[in-house]
Design a protein around this motif. Structure first.
Motif, PDB file in Angstrom:
ATOM      1  N   UNK A  86      38.656  41.354  62.977  1.00  0.00           N
ATOM      2  CA  UNK A  86      38.166  40.032  62.596  1.00  0.00           C
ATOM      3  C   UNK A  86      36.859  40.064  61.810  1.00  0.00           C
ATOM      4  N   UNK A  87      36.457  41.242  61.360  1.00  0.00           N
ATOM      5  CA  UNK A  87      35.196  41.361  60.616  1.00  0.00           C
ATOM      6  C   UNK A  87      35.339  42.438  59.552  1.00  0.00           C
ATOM      7  N   UNK A  88      35.367  42.019  58.306  1.00  0.00           N
ATOM      8  CA  UNK A  88      35.467  42.952  57.184  1.00  0.00           C
ATOM      9  C   UNK A  88      34.139  42.964  56.442  1.00  0.00           C
ATOM     10  N   UNK A  89      33.599  44.165  56.204  1.00  0.00           N
ATOM     11  CA  UNK A  89      32.347  44.313  55.464  1.00  0.00           C
ATOM     12  C   UNK A  89      32.630  45.082  54.184  1.00  0.00           C
ATOM     13  N   UNK A  90      32.248  44.497  53.048  1.00  0.00           N
ATOM     14  CA  UNK A  90      32.488  45.108  51.739  1.00  0.00           C
ATOM     15  C   UNK A  90      31.146  45.427  51.102  1.00  0.00           C
ATOM     16  N   UNK A  91      30.928  46.693  50.770  1.00  0.00           N
ATOM     17  CA  UNK A  91      29.668  47.144  50.174  1.00  0.00           C
ATOM     18  C   UNK A  91      29.872  47.392  48.682  1.00  0.00           C
ATOM     19  N   UNK A  92      29.200  46.551  47.861  1.00  0.00           N
ATOM     20  CA  UNK A  92      29.266  46.726  46.404  1.00  0.00           C
ATOM     21  C   UNK A  92      28.024  47.431  45.872  1.00  0.00           C
ATOM     22  N   UNK A  93      27.241  47.998  46.739  1.00  0.00           N
ATOM     23  CA  UNK A  93      26.023  48.703  46.331  1.00  0.00           C
ATOM     24  C   UNK A  93      24.798  47.835  46.485  1.00  0.00           C
ATOM     25  N   UNK A 137      25.773  35.703  38.034  1.00  0.00           N
ATOM     26  CA  UNK A 137      27.150  35.605  37.559  1.00  0.00           C
ATOM     27  C   UNK A 137      28.089  36.380  38.470  1.00  0.00           C
ATOM     28  N   UNK A 138      27.654  37.536  38.942  1.00  0.00           N
ATOM     29  CA  UNK A 138      28.489  38.338  39.843  1.00  0.00           C
ATOM     30  C   UNK A 138      28.737  37.594  41.154  1.00  0.00           C
ATOM     31  N   UNK A 139      27.682  36.970  41.680  1.00  0.00           N
ATOM     32  CA  UNK A 139      27.824  36.205  42.916  1.00  0.00           C
ATOM     33  C   UNK A 139      28.770  35.027  42.705  1.00  0.00           C
ATOM     34  N   UNK A 140      28.643  34.381  41.555  1.00  0.00           N
ATOM     35  CA  UNK A 140      29.515  33.247  41.249  1.00  0.00           C
ATOM     36  C   UNK A 140      30.974  33.684  41.188  1.00  0.00           C
ATOM     37  N   UNK A 141      31.229  34.873  40.629  1.00  0.00           N
ATOM     38  CA  UNK A 141      32.595  35.398  40.586  1.00  0.00           C
ATOM     39  C   UNK A 141      33.155  35.574  41.997  1.00  0.00           C
ATOM     40  N   UNK A 142      32.337  36.123  42.878  1.00  0.00           N
ATOM     41  CA  UNK A 142      32.764  36.365  44.262  1.00  0.00           C
ATOM     42  C   UNK A 142      33.031  35.049  44.978  1.00  0.00           C
ATOM     43  N   UNK A 190      42.081  41.657  49.607  1.00  0.00           N
ATOM     44  CA  UNK A 190      42.976  41.999  48.491  1.00  0.00           C
ATOM     45  C   UNK A 190      42.665  41.165  47.253  1.00  0.00           C
ATOM     46  N   UNK A 191      42.382  39.878  47.470  1.00  0.00           N
ATOM     47  CA  UNK A 191      42.067  38.994  46.349  1.00  0.00           C
ATOM     48  C   UNK A 191      40.764  39.407  45.668  1.00  0.00           C
ATOM     49  N   UNK A 192      39.775  39.822  46.443  1.00  0.00           N
ATOM     50  CA  UNK A 192      38.504  40.281  45.870  1.00  0.00           C
ATOM     51  C   UNK A 192      38.713  41.560  45.063  1.00  0.00           C
ATOM     52  N   UNK A 193      39.530  42.473  45.575  1.00  0.00           N
ATOM     53  CA  UNK A 193      39.798  43.716  44.844  1.00  0.00           C
ATOM     54  C   UNK A 193      40.462  43.419  43.495  1.00  0.00           C
ATOM     55  N   UNK A 194      41.437  42.522  43.522  1.00  0.00           N
ATOM     56  CA  UNK A 194      42.144  42.183  42.285  1.00  0.00           C
ATOM     57  C   UNK A 194      41.241  41.404  41.326  1.00  0.00           C
ATOM     58  N   UNK A 195      40.542  40.407  41.863  1.00  0.00           N
ATOM     59  CA  UNK A 195      39.737  39.532  41.022  1.00  0.00           C
ATOM     60  C   UNK A 195      38.519  40.187  40.419  1.00  0.00           C
ATOM     61  N   UNK A 196      37.969  41.188  41.115  1.00  0.00           N
ATOM     62  CA  UNK A 196      36.741  41.829  40.637  1.00  0.00           C
ATOM     63  C   UNK A 196      37.004  43.130  39.883  1.00  0.00           C
ATOM     64  N   UNK A 197      38.276  43.531  39.835  1.00  0.00           N
ATOM     65  CA  UNK A 197      38.623  44.784  39.161  1.00  0.00           C
ATOM     66  C   UNK A 197      38.207  44.763  37.696  1.00  0.00           C
ATOM     67  N   UNK A 198      38.454  43.628  37.013  1.00  0.00           N
ATOM     68  CA  UNK A 198      38.120  43.513  35.587  1.00  0.00           C
ATOM     69  C   UNK A 198      36.649  43.193  35.357  1.00  0.00           C
ATOM     70  N   UNK A 199      35.872  42.995  36.442  1.00  0.00           N
ATOM     71  CA  UNK A 199      34.448  42.673  36.324  1.00  0.00           C
ATOM     72  C   UNK A 199      33.572  43.914  36.512  1.00  0.00           C
ATOM     73  N   UNK A 200      34.218  45.067  36.571  1.00  0.00           N
ATOM     74  CA  UNK A 200      33.507  46.354  36.703  1.00  0.00           C
ATOM     75  C   UNK A 200      32.729  46.476  38.012  1.00  0.00           C
ATOM     76  N   UNK A 201      33.201  45.809  39.063  1.00  0.00           N
ATOM     77  CA  UNK A 201      32.565  45.961  40.372  1.00  0.00           C
ATOM     78  C   UNK A 201      33.080  47.230  41.042  1.00  0.00           C
TER      79      UNK A 201
END
Length: 294
Positions: free
Chosen positions: A249-256, A180-185, A228-239
């Motif tokens: 040209x390369x952004x890496x986001x670590x969610x654990x 479900x978390x992957x689907x949200x992303x 920015x969209x990921x930060x906003x969209x996942x804020x309410x998903x407790x990520x």
């Protein structure tokens, strides 16, 4: 030799499946019951858990059952396998088979005629039907009375502990929550025009995260907008965003336990991360195969 065959996706395995198996062992006069997890159901486009994971769950739950064997034939083919092919495989492997019971759910009755080579299959097996949702079962068919009102699809949505085998409960809940978390992303990235989104399941690959998400941006500004969209969209998903590396040209986001790469087309082509992840997958499969041979 009399056998019964019970196939399915088991996505996930639940107490209803266990009731069917126990009832078959108790009421059918058989020498062996084969549980056959599919690689992919011929009537479905995808599974929610990998074939290896679903096989592993079955093996953990049915470790000490007499007259019971988990058959991984369909999984080994790495494709959708029609039931008649599995039946023919068993008949060839066990020359002394005299009778084959094929266990199906009552919900399959309406579409049974659509199964591959149904007429030929019906001459090879005797259908045994597990009751479900008060569906009418013809009197000429053997019936298994099952009272568990649950389906895998409902369980994936609700994760009711009372329907999950306790020994694999934590694994199942963790896996489908991850899906479900992957689907949200993916939904956020897709809605905001990210391209070529790919998911790599690294949970059994001895990697430092469980899942890797790759997506191509339309350039540096688009990458920042996606972030920015990921930060906003996942804020309410407790990520929790543990770390963000933003280098042009390369952004890496670590969610654990999830790593997201947002890359421009040039960077994605240059560094070819998917090839590295695929090689990691192939390497682990080889090691697992060699360990199995030992």
């Amino acid at each position: 030799m009399k056998i019964a065959v019970f196939g399915g996706s088991f996505d996930p395995l639940h107490v209803g499946h266990i009731q069917i198996i126990n009832e078959a062992l108790n009421s059918l006069h058989i020498d062996k019951l084969f549980i056959v997890p599919t690689y992919l159901n011929p009537f479905k486009k995808k599974s929610f858990a990998s074939s290896s994971l679903r096989l592993n769950w079955l093996q953990k739950v049915f470790t000490c059952k007499d007259k019971l064997e988990i058959l991984n034939y369909e999984i080994e083919q790495e494709r959708s396998v029609p039931t008649i092919e599995t039946i023919q495989y068993l008949k060839k492997k066990y020359a002394n088979i005299q009778k084959i019971y094929l266990i199906i759910g009552a919900d399959n009755l309406a579409t049974l005629h659509k199964w591959y080579k149904y007429e030929e299959l019906s001459k090879l097996v005797q259908f045994v039907v597990a009751s479900r949702d008060n569906k009418i079962i013809p009197e000429n068919l053997i019936k298994l009375a099952i009272n568990a009102k649950i389906s895998s699809s409902n369980l994936r949505e609700n994760m009711n502990s009372s329907f999950i085998p306790q020994i694999i409960e934590d694994e199942i809940k963790r896996h489908y929550k991850m899906k479900q978390r992957i689907e949200n992303i993916v939904n956020i990235l897709d809605n905001k025009k990210a391209e070529n989104i790919q998911i790599f399941d690294m949970s059994d690959k001895d990697y430092f995260v469980e899942q890797v998400v790759l997506a191509t941006t339309m350039g540096e500004r688009h990458g920042i907008s996606l972030l920015d969209d990921l930060k906003k969209g996942l804020k309410d998903k407790n990520e929790s965003f543990l770390q963000i590396d933003d280098e042009n040209e390369w952004i890496v986001i670590d969610l654990g336990d999830i790593l997201i790469h947002l890359m421009s087309p040039q960077y994605r082509s240059k560094y070819n991360i998917e090839e590295f992840l695929s090689e990691r997958d192939a390497e682990m499969k080889k090691l697992q195969f060699e360990a199995g041979e030992e």
